[in-house]
Design an enzyme around this catalytic site. Sequence first.
Site, short mmCIF file in Angstrom:
data_model
loop_
_atom_site.label_atom_id
_atom_site.label_comp_id
_atom_site.label_asym_id
_atom_site.label_seq_id
_atom_site.Cartn_x
_atom_site.Cartn_y
_atom_site.Cartn_z
N LEU A 37 60.77 -5.64 38.87
CA LEU A 37 59.83 -4.63 38.25
C LEU A 37 59.13 -5.54 37.25
O LEU A 37 59.34 -5.54 35.98
CB LEU A 37 60.21 -3.53 37.66
CG LEU A 37 59.46 -2.31 37.74
CD1 LEU A 37 58.73 -2.15 38.86
CD2 LEU A 37 60.13 -1.08 37.37
N HIS A 38 58.26 -6.64 37.33
CA HIS A 38 57.54 -7.64 36.57
C HIS A 38 57.11 -6.89 35.46
O HIS A 38 57.43 -7.21 34.12
CB HIS A 38 56.65 -8.58 37.28
CG HIS A 38 57.34 -9.04 38.51
ND1 HIS A 38 57.95 -10.14 38.59
CD2 HIS A 38 56.79 -8.71 39.92
CE1 HIS A 38 58.31 -10.60 40.02
NE2 HIS A 38 57.51 -9.65 40.72
N ASP A 39 55.88 -6.24 35.42
CA ASP A 39 55.22 -5.62 34.49
C ASP A 39 55.68 -5.08 33.36
O ASP A 39 55.38 -5.05 32.33
CB ASP A 39 53.54 -5.48 35.21
CG ASP A 39 53.17 -6.36 35.70
OD1 ASP A 39 53.27 -7.39 35.50
OD2 ASP A 39 52.14 -5.97 36.53
N THR A 65 61.96 -11.30 34.72
CA THR A 65 61.39 -10.22 35.57
C THR A 65 62.31 -10.23 37.02
O THR A 65 62.48 -8.96 37.64
CB THR A 65 59.90 -10.19 36.11
OG1 THR A 65 59.63 -11.29 36.75
CG2 THR A 65 59.18 -10.27 34.65
#
Length: 311
Positions: free
Chosen positions: A239-241, A192
Amino acid sequence: MALPILLDCDPGHDDAIAIVLALASPELDVKAITSSAGNQTPEKTLRNVLRMLTLLNRTDIPVASGAVKPLMRDLIIADNVHGESGLDGPALPEPTFAPQNCTAVELMAKTLRESAEPVTIVSTGPQTNVALLLNSHPELHSKIARIVIMGGAMGLGNWTPAAEFNIYVDPEAAEIVFQSGIPVVMAGLDVTHKAQIHVEDTERFRAIGNPVSTIVAELLDFFLEYHKDEKWGFVGAPLHDPCTIAWLLKPELFTTVERWVGVETQGKYTQGMTVVDYYYLTGNKPNATVMVDVDRQGFVDLLAERLKFYA
């Protein structure tokens, strides 16, 4: 046929964008969304799910509120990252509908029971709700195709030197998920932190020019500010999720390895660390598909393409 998914999240800017991406993708059938405490308090993350679904005109999706605290610990929130509301930045609509009159676990269990095929659980916050589901409904494990989580890392933390935030909030819950015997896919910081959105990407999204792409750009404006801190060494904001949703849509964008993962629940310095047996030193059979790299440009292109859905 669309892949049935359950989304458990704690919006949070990147969770909100994961919702946007999932609902713009006909390959996915979002059966329900449950909220977890994490990025903000449980009341605020629930409200943020309702606000996002109101914005996206998807008030048909059932929503339920989850556990108010981790399994065995006091709640920690990331209000320094996501602001007072949890989604600071854009002017989001007030919710026009109410959550279901049941808990997150009850809604998850109902969704699994009623599904004709196994459901993929996507969990982008702490794993509390998923762990409670697994512990309370062993008879439904066979109805879960896989659990795709945003959490952990192989070698670094973003909340402590060793731990990523989502796992650190409730390490006991994460350990239940990893040792459940259900296939787990892990989008950790290794991948991520490479899925960074740059200022020019935000402007590209803004230029798409529909109400949703504009809100996404405004969410990213706020998120980019936090990540300008020199300690991170980032060009943009990770933008992890949305990596969880992007993996379901285009797994070819990601490099993965099959490894055993355990969660440290006791360590003085390492509490909440995901211990990834990269060199097969334990002899344990792999229990997770671990993402290690991403085609950043392909990831950005996917987001831009799907944002056009909201025209």
